[in-house]
Design a protein around this motif. Structure first.
Motif, PDB file in Angstrom:
ATOM      1  N   LEU A  79      -4.835   8.794 -14.530  1.00 30.20           N
ATOM      2  CA  LEU A  79      -3.509   8.366 -14.961  1.00 30.20           C
ATOM      3  C   LEU A  79      -2.552   8.251 -13.774  1.00 30.20           C
ATOM      4  CD1 LEU A  79      -2.483   7.637 -17.723  1.00 30.20           C
ATOM      5  CD2 LEU A  79      -1.551   9.915 -17.979  1.00 30.20           C
ATOM      6  N   CYS A  80      -2.643   9.221 -12.868  1.00 30.09           N
ATOM      7  CA  CYS A  80      -1.813   9.204 -11.657  1.00 30.09           C
ATOM      8  C   CYS A  80      -2.044   7.914 -10.886  1.00 30.09           C
ATOM      9  CB  CYS A  80      -2.205  10.359 -10.746  1.00 30.09           C
ATOM     10  SG  CYS A  80      -1.093  11.709 -10.791  1.00 30.09           S
ATOM     11  N   ARG A  81      -3.316   7.592 -10.716  1.00 32.80           N
ATOM     12  CA  ARG A  81      -3.667   6.387  -9.953  1.00 32.80           C
ATOM     13  C   ARG A  81      -3.099   5.148 -10.590  1.00 32.80           C
ATOM     14  NH1 ARG A  81      -8.260   5.068  -6.652  1.00 32.80           N
ATOM     15  NH2 ARG A  81      -8.591   3.354  -8.084  1.00 32.80           N
ATOM     16  N   SER A  82      -3.274   5.031 -11.909  1.00 32.59           N
ATOM     17  CA  SER A  82      -2.803   3.785 -12.518  1.00 32.59           C
ATOM     18  C   SER A  82      -1.269   3.702 -12.518  1.00 32.59           C
ATOM     19  CB  SER A  82      -3.390   3.553 -13.913  1.00 32.59           C
ATOM     20  OG  SER A  82      -3.275   4.697 -14.654  1.00 32.59           O
ATOM     21  N   ILE A  83      -0.586   4.850 -12.663  1.00 33.38           N
ATOM     22  CA  ILE A  83       0.882   4.796 -12.617  1.00 33.38           C
ATOM     23  C   ILE A  83       1.339   4.419 -11.206  1.00 33.38           C
ATOM     24  CG2 ILE A  83       2.993   6.178 -12.772  1.00 33.38           C
ATOM     25  CD1 ILE A  83       1.641   7.782 -14.990  1.00 33.38           C
ATOM     26  N   GLU A  84       0.707   5.032 -10.207  1.00 30.26           N
ATOM     27  CA  GLU A  84       1.135   4.737  -8.834  1.00 30.26           C
ATOM     28  C   GLU A  84       0.862   3.275  -8.479  1.00 30.26           C
ATOM     29  OE1 GLU A  84       0.794   9.252  -7.093  1.00 30.26           O
ATOM     30  OE2 GLU A  84      -0.834   7.841  -6.664  1.00 30.26           O
ATOM     31  N   ARG A  85      -0.287   2.783  -8.933  1.00 31.65           N
ATOM     32  CA  ARG A  85      -0.602   1.372  -8.652  1.00 31.65           C
ATOM     33  C   ARG A  85       0.433   0.459  -9.319  1.00 31.65           C
ATOM     34  NH1 ARG A  85      -5.692   0.243 -10.984  1.00 31.65           N
ATOM     35  NH2 ARG A  85      -6.538   1.877  -9.677  1.00 31.65           N
ATOM     36  N   ALA A  86       0.777   0.800 -10.565  1.00 27.35           N
ATOM     37  CA  ALA A  86       1.742  -0.034 -11.282  1.00 27.35           C
ATOM     38  C   ALA A  86       3.115   0.023 -10.606  1.00 27.35           C
ATOM     39  CB  ALA A  86       1.849   0.435 -12.725  1.00 27.35           C
ATOM     40  N   LEU A  87       3.503   1.214 -10.173  1.00 23.85           N
ATOM     41  CA  LEU A  87       4.810   1.346  -9.510  1.00 23.85           C
ATOM     42  C   LEU A  87       4.837   0.517  -8.229  1.00 23.85           C
ATOM     43  CD1 LEU A  87       5.583   5.166  -9.894  1.00 23.85           C
ATOM     44  CD2 LEU A  87       6.721   3.296 -11.059  1.00 23.85           C
ATOM     45  N   LEU A  88       3.709   0.562  -7.538  1.00 30.41           N
ATOM     46  CA  LEU A  88       3.600  -0.185  -6.287  1.00 30.41           C
ATOM     47  C   LEU A  88       3.713  -1.693  -6.545  1.00 30.41           C
ATOM     48  CD1 LEU A  88       3.078   1.009  -3.513  1.00 30.41           C
ATOM     49  CD2 LEU A  88       0.668   0.509  -3.789  1.00 30.41           C
ATOM     50  N   GLU A  89       2.960  -2.147  -7.558  1.00 28.13           N
ATOM     51  CA  GLU A  89       2.971  -3.582  -7.861  1.00 28.13           C
ATOM     52  C   GLU A  89       4.334  -4.027  -8.361  1.00 28.13           C
ATOM     53  OE1 GLU A  89      -0.344  -4.110 -10.452  1.00 28.13           O
ATOM     54  OE2 GLU A  89      -1.767  -3.804  -8.803  1.00 28.13           O
ATOM     55  N   LEU A 142       5.853   6.068  -2.227  1.00 31.52           N
ATOM     56  CA  LEU A 142       6.047   6.050  -3.683  1.00 31.52           C
ATOM     57  C   LEU A 142       6.750   7.308  -4.172  1.00 31.52           C
ATOM     58  CD1 LEU A 142       2.762   4.613  -5.156  1.00 31.52           C
ATOM     59  CD2 LEU A 142       5.006   3.582  -5.122  1.00 31.52           C
ATOM     60  N   PRO A 143       7.497   7.205  -5.282  1.00 31.33           N
ATOM     61  CA  PRO A 143       8.091   8.421  -5.836  1.00 31.33           C
ATOM     62  C   PRO A 143       6.995   9.364  -6.304  1.00 31.33           C
ATOM     63  CG  PRO A 143       8.417   6.553  -7.319  1.00 31.33           C
ATOM     64  CD  PRO A 143       7.806   6.007  -6.074  1.00 31.33           C
ATOM     65  N   GLY A 151       7.074  -2.965  -7.335  1.00 30.85           N
ATOM     66  CA  GLY A 151       8.054  -2.975  -6.253  1.00 30.85           C
ATOM     67  C   GLY A 151       8.856  -1.705  -6.099  1.00 30.85           C
ATOM     68  N   TYR A 152       8.391  -0.593  -6.677  1.00 32.55           N
ATOM     69  CA  TYR A 152       9.103   0.671  -6.472  1.00 32.55           C
ATOM     70  C   TYR A 152       8.638   1.301  -5.173  1.00 32.55           C
ATOM     71  CZ  TYR A 152      10.643   0.083 -11.188  1.00 32.55           C
ATOM     72  OH  TYR A 152      11.216  -0.431 -12.303  1.00 32.55           O
ATOM     73  N   GLY A 153       9.395   2.215  -4.678  1.00 40.51           N
ATOM     74  CA  GLY A 153       9.020   2.910  -3.442  1.00 40.51           C
ATOM     75  C   GLY A 153       9.895   2.471  -2.286  1.00 40.51           C
ATOM     76  N   VAL A 154       9.928   3.331  -1.264  1.00 42.98           N
ATOM     77  CA  VAL A 154      10.753   3.049  -0.089  1.00 42.98           C
ATOM     78  C   VAL A 154       9.857   2.427   0.981  1.00 42.98           C
ATOM     79  CG1 VAL A 154      12.264   4.107   1.636  1.00 42.98           C
ATOM     80  CG2 VAL A 154      12.113   5.078  -0.660  1.00 42.98           C
ATOM     81  N   ARG A 191       0.844  -1.210   0.000  1.00 39.18           N
ATOM     82  CA  ARG A 191       0.000   0.000   0.000  1.00 39.18           C
ATOM     83  C   ARG A 191       0.869   1.246   0.000  1.00 39.18           C
ATOM     84  NH1 ARG A 191      -5.149  -1.229   0.754  1.00 39.18           N
ATOM     85  NH2 ARG A 191      -5.660  -3.152   1.841  1.00 39.18           N
ATOM     86  N   ASP A 192       0.322   2.285  -0.601  1.00 35.31           N
ATOM     87  CA  ASP A 192       0.991   3.580  -0.626  1.00 35.31           C
ATOM     88  C   ASP A 192       0.808   4.250   0.745  1.00 35.31           C
ATOM     89  OD1 ASP A 192       1.917   6.076  -1.157  1.00 35.31           O
ATOM     90  OD2 ASP A 192       0.361   6.613  -2.615  1.00 35.31           O
TER      91      ASP A 192
END
Ligand SMILES: Nc1ncnc2c1ncn2[C@@H]1O[C@H](COP(=O)(O)OP(=O)(O)OP(=O)(O)O)[C@@H](O)[C@H]1O
Ligand SMILES: [Mg+2]
Length: 452
Positions: free
Chosen positions: A86-96, A110-111, A98-101, A4-5
């Motif tokens: 678009l923001c939501r789908s990019i953030e979800r994809a980044l999360l899935e 998330l970045p 494995g990006y983010g601290v 989760r973000d």
């Protein structure tokens, strides 16, 4: 455990606070006040309820304002909704992916993602994803297209300050390839284009336009549309306000040789000796222009031929590899040609002398690297192998990959595109050869006036 973000925590807290204060307000003003009717405390309850309502409204308004600012509502509701989606789908994809601290076990920071659409038609835009020391190299290789729905990544690069990875995106449903049904339509478009961008500019499609003339390397497998693209460019040149002088060299003796033979036979060659003579002639013209410009340039440093309204000279060579193969056996000839070409490529920009080279692949065996790497405008048409992309653009891994149709491919132009991006050449739904030659006969002063 589902990732989760971290921001989702704040959203949950905000939602819970808003709903509970709203509920408390309703209870205090409704059922509780009714039950306590007649008692003095009922009055206090009603006031407390009002306070809760005010608090819930403030939270609601605050949330709405935050959303409006974050998603640029001032540019319109549609813009904000598209931005949010678009923001939501990019953030979800980044999360899935494995990006983010990681913050705790389940939450990840998330970045920051910034999105900017070019206009309100949402056909193209720029996505910036914040760089982090941990994700630096992995973001370079990320394929964002899968998270963008109908958008595709056209080019990706890192920002100048290295803080953001930038992805140029465009709507994949929109075909930017131009189509002209008649020569008149093309001429009209070309004239409007030079009026808008200046008298020495070229266009390829609706996105890649206003390209100031420069030396060109056009690569593509057989049948990808190189000669066709060159003919389209010649048609554009014919409508320039200051007519350029074009030399035609085609060792294969096909389209360009036939066209040149009819437009400017004295500047057309299809045999190796003839092409080398033309090249020498072209070089001599350049040297004459150099002397002429030296006088003009005194006191106007930094100017180029465009500032003096001088015509551009273009040496157009189709199938360069065939030419290179023929001269490579004779070292003296090869060295002379290489020297001439290199001088033109290096000195020509300011003087207004350019070479346009078309070939099927651009290995060092087919074209000397000193010439290839100094050609500032590079286009690769069709589905070229990775080795060809590597020789043209210096990279092959993070380039947009599509199924390219005829006349479509990638363009890289120093100073215009930050990274190789898709390009397409116009489809000419008329007899280009007949129109070009017929038009030449009608006009005594065509695109190819006699060189001075
Ligand atoms: N932009 C375009 N729009 C529509 N059709 C095109 C386009 N470009 C090329 N074609 C079609 O593809 C055919 C082949 O193009 P062209 O002769 O330019 O290929 P080429 O790359 O020069 O091939 P070769 O290396 O064999 O000379 C053309 O005759 C034309 O029908
Ligand atoms: Mg060809």
């Amino acid at each position: 455990m589902k990732r989760r973000d971290t921001r989702s925590r704040y959203v949950i807290i905000w939602l819970a606070a808003m709903l509970s204060t709203g509920l408390a307000g309703w209870l205090l003003r409704g059922p509780v006040s009714t039950a306590l009717a007649g008692w003095g405390v009922a009055h206090v309850c009603a006031r407390l309820g009002l306070l809760c309502f005010l608090l819930a409204s403030a939270l609601l308004v605050g949330g709405a304002v935050w959303w409006a600012v974050a998603h640029h509502l001032r540019r319109g509701v549609k813009y904000a909704l598209r931005h949010w989606q678009l923001c939501r789908s990019i953030e979800r994809a980044l999360l899935e992916a494995g990006y983010g601290v990681p913050i705790g076990e389940q939450y990840y920071r998330l970045p920051c993602v910034k999105i900017r659409f070019d206009d309100c038609t949402f056909t193209a835009g720029l996505v910036e994803v914040q760089n982090h020391i941990k994700s630096d190299s992995s973001l370079a290789a990320v394929n964002l297209s899968s998270a963008l729905g109908m958008y595709v990544v056209d080019a990706q690069y890192i920002s100048d300050d290295n803080n953001y990875y930038c992805y140029e995106i465009s709507d994949s449903r929109i075909d930017r390839q131009l189509q002209f049904d008649s020569y008149a339509a093309l001429a009209d478009y070309a004239r409007k284009h030079t009026d808008k961008y200046g008298p020495y500019t070229l266009f390829c499609d609706a996105r890649n336009e206003g390209i100031k003339i420069r030396s060109l390397l056009l690569v593509g497998i057989t049948g990808s549309g190189k000669s066709y693209a060159l003919m389209g460019l010649i048609a554009q040149l014919r409508n320039w306000p200051i007519a350029p002088i074009v030399y035609y060299a085609d060792p294969k003796g096909s389209d360009i040789a036939v066209l040149g033979g009819s437009l400017a036979p004295e500047r057309t060659a299809d045999d190796i000796g003839g092409i080398i003579d033309l090249l020498r002639q072209f070089y001599d013209c350049m040297m004459r222009r150099k002397e002429e410009m030296q006088v003009k340039l005194s006191g106007r440093l930094g100017s180029d031929f465009t500032d003096f309204q001088l015509p551009a000279y273009i040496f157009l060579m189709d199938e360069y590899a065939a030419f290179q193969a023929s001269i490579s056996r004779d070292k003296k000839r090869r060295d002379e040609v290489e020297e001439l070409m290199r001088s033109i490529v290096l000195m020509g920009r300011q003087l207004g002398f350019f070479v346009w080279i078309a070939m099927q692949k651009s290995d060092s065996g087919d074209i000397p690297t000193a010439i290839r790497d100094n050609l500032p405008l590079k286009i690769c048409l069709g589905n070229a192998p990775a080795t060809t992309l590597l020789t043209i653009f210096g990279r092959s891994a993070d380039l947009p990959s599509r199924h390219w149709n005829k006349g479509q491919g990638l363009i890289f132009c120093d100073g215009i595109t930050a990274a190789p991006r898709p390009v397409s050449f116009p489809t000419l739904a008329f007899d280009i050869f007949a129109e070009l030659t017929q038009h030449d006969n009608l006009q005594s002063e065509g695109v190819n006036p006699e060189p001075p």
